[in-house]
Design an enzyme around this catalytic site. Structure first.
Site, PDB file in Angstrom:
ATOM      1  N   LYS A   4     -10.549   6.921  -6.490  1.00 56.20           N
ATOM      2  CA  LYS A   4      -9.358   6.081  -6.345  1.00 56.20           C
ATOM      3  C   LYS A   4      -9.270   5.588  -4.894  1.00 56.20           C
ATOM      4  O   LYS A   4      -9.463   6.373  -3.958  1.00 56.20           O
ATOM      5  CB  LYS A   4      -8.105   6.900  -6.655  1.00 56.20           C
ATOM      6  CG  LYS A   4      -6.813   6.056  -6.647  1.00 56.20           C
ATOM      7  CD  LYS A   4      -5.598   6.857  -6.265  1.00 56.20           C
ATOM      8  CE  LYS A   4      -5.008   7.759  -7.297  1.00 56.20           C
ATOM      9  NZ  LYS A   4      -4.311   7.067  -8.380  1.00 56.20           N
ATOM     10  N   GLY A  12      -3.410  16.925 -15.096  1.00 57.84           N
ATOM     11  CA  GLY A  12      -4.546  17.252 -15.947  1.00 57.84           C
ATOM     12  C   GLY A  12      -4.997  16.166 -16.910  1.00 57.84           C
ATOM     13  O   GLY A  12      -5.849  16.413 -17.755  1.00 57.84           O
TER      14      GLY A  12
HETATM   15  C1  LIG Z   1      -2.428  10.686  -9.080  1.00 53.02           C
HETATM   16  S1  LIG Z   1      -2.390  12.409  -9.098  1.00 53.02           S
HETATM   17  C2  LIG Z   1      -3.745  12.810 -10.146  1.00 53.02           C
HETATM   18  C3  LIG Z   1      -3.475  12.581 -11.596  1.00 53.02           C
HETATM   19  C4  LIG Z   1      -4.571  13.158 -12.477  1.00 53.02           C
HETATM   20  N1  LIG Z   1      -5.820  12.410 -12.321  1.00 53.02           N
HETATM   21  C5  LIG Z   1      -4.211  13.140 -13.931  1.00 53.02           C
HETATM   22  O1  LIG Z   1      -4.887  12.467 -14.698  1.00 53.02           O
HETATM   23  O2  LIG Z   1      -3.275  13.832 -14.322  1.00 53.02           O
HETATM   24  C6  LIG Z   1      -3.033  12.792  -7.520  1.00 53.02           C
HETATM   25  C7  LIG Z   1      -3.235  14.273  -7.269  1.00 53.02           C
HETATM   26  O3  LIG Z   1      -3.983  14.447  -6.055  1.00 53.02           O
HETATM   27  C8  LIG Z   1      -3.624  15.698  -5.535  1.00 53.02           C
HETATM   28  N2  LIG Z   1      -4.095  15.830  -4.154  1.00 53.02           N
HETATM   29  C9  LIG Z   1      -3.765  15.060  -3.088  1.00 53.02           C
HETATM   30  N3  LIG Z   1      -4.359  15.519  -1.978  1.00 53.02           N
HETATM   31  C10 LIG Z   1      -5.113  16.583  -2.347  1.00 53.02           C
HETATM   32  C11 LIG Z   1      -5.966  17.485  -1.639  1.00 53.02           C
HETATM   33  N4  LIG Z   1      -6.149  17.366  -0.315  1.00 53.02           N
HETATM   34  N5  LIG Z   1      -6.567  18.479  -2.317  1.00 53.02           N
HETATM   35  C12 LIG Z   1      -6.364  18.621  -3.655  1.00 53.02           C
HETATM   36  N6  LIG Z   1      -5.568  17.790  -4.386  1.00 53.02           N
HETATM   37  C13 LIG Z   1      -4.953  16.792  -3.738  1.00 53.02           C
HETATM   38  C14 LIG Z   1      -2.106  15.692  -5.682  1.00 53.02           C
HETATM   39  O4  LIG Z   1      -1.578  16.996  -5.597  1.00 53.02           O
HETATM   40  C15 LIG Z   1      -1.933  15.052  -7.054  1.00 53.02           C
HETATM   41  O5  LIG Z   1      -1.776  16.014  -8.061  1.00 53.02           O
END
Ligand SMILES: C[S@@+](CC[C@H](N)C(=O)[O-])C[C@H]1O[C@@H](n2cnc3c(N)ncnc32)[C@H](O)[C@@H]1O
EC number: 2.1.1.166
Length: 208
Positions: A160, A60
């Site tokens: 990203k 989050g």
């Molecule tokens: C690097 S983290 C994000 C961190 C977030 N931006 C923060 O500031 O806390 C990447 C996130 O992408 C999510 N994710 C990856 N593939 C996904 C998908 N197909 N649908 C939804 N979320 C996805 C992962 O579960 C993970 O929580």
């Protein structure tokens, strides 16, 4: 890497890393908040009153930054595969963004479109580049496709990406969709990581 080497890296990334300490001190849920803050300071993507979509939002950190800036007149719609503790001013959908039902649900919640779509989605990295790179590209392409469906004409997309096979083609694809394409590598993005961010601004009418 040796066991000692990997413990040193863990120590650096979780204790010595100034962004981790800063996130804890300032009440952010992740160090990723500082990537968005830095990008936003330069590119002014977030505005009071804006409608923002946060793809891959958990835990989050980006949603916290976005909801603070858009304020009570704005909206933040967040989605993730993983549960995310509630945040004031953030609507959260638990699900796979690649799932058609989740996509339809999100489209239904955005009848007037969005000013900013941001994706920090990353696959579960296996460490095998030939597996991870296509998976990461696929997520970036999903975000681009979604942006084409919901962004307002002056809206922006922040995604990203990871340098490697297909990353140049993704930039070309961005250039087909947007008037302006920018590449950003914020200081909070670890130097050794191939991670960077693409920004697209000003949707173009797509020619087949
Ligand atoms: C690097 S983290 C994000 C961190 C977030 N931006 C923060 O500031 O806390 C990447 C996130 O992408 C999510 N994710 C990856 N593939 C996904 C998908 N197909 N649908 C939804 N979320 C996805 C992962 O579960 C993970 O929580």
């Amino acid at each position: 890497m040796s066991k000692a080497g990997s413990s040193r890296r863990w120590l650096h990334e979780h204790i010595a890393d100034p962004y981790v300490r800063q996130a804890q001190a300032q009440g952010y849920r992740s160090r990723a908040s500082f990537k968005l803050l830095e990008i936003n300071q330069r590119d002014r993507l977030l505005q009071p009153g804006a409608t923002v979509v946060d793809l891959g939002a958990a835990p989050g950190g980006w949603s916290q930054v976005a909801s603070t800036i858009v304020g009570p007149r704005g909206r933040v719609l967040a989605v993730d595969l993983l549960e995310m503790a509630l945040l004031p001013g953030v609507e959260f959908i638990l699900g796979d963004f690649g799932d058609a039902a989740v996509l339809e649900q999100m489209l239904g919640l955005l009848p007037d479109g969005a000013d900013l779509v941001m994706s920090d989605m990353a696959p579960n990295l296996s460490g095998v580049r030939d597996v991870d790179q296509p998976a990461a590209l696929h997520l970036a392409e999903l975000a681009l496709d979604f942006a084409g469906r919901v962004l307002k004409p002056r809206g922006a997309l922040l995604v990203k990406c990871f340098e490697g096979a297909g990353s140049q083609a993704l930039r070309v694809e961005f250039a087909r969709h947007f008037e302006q394409v920018l590449v950003r590598k914020p200081d909070a993005s670890r130097d050794r990581s191939r991670e960077h961010y693409l920004i697209g601004r000003g949707m173009l009418p797509i020619t087949p």
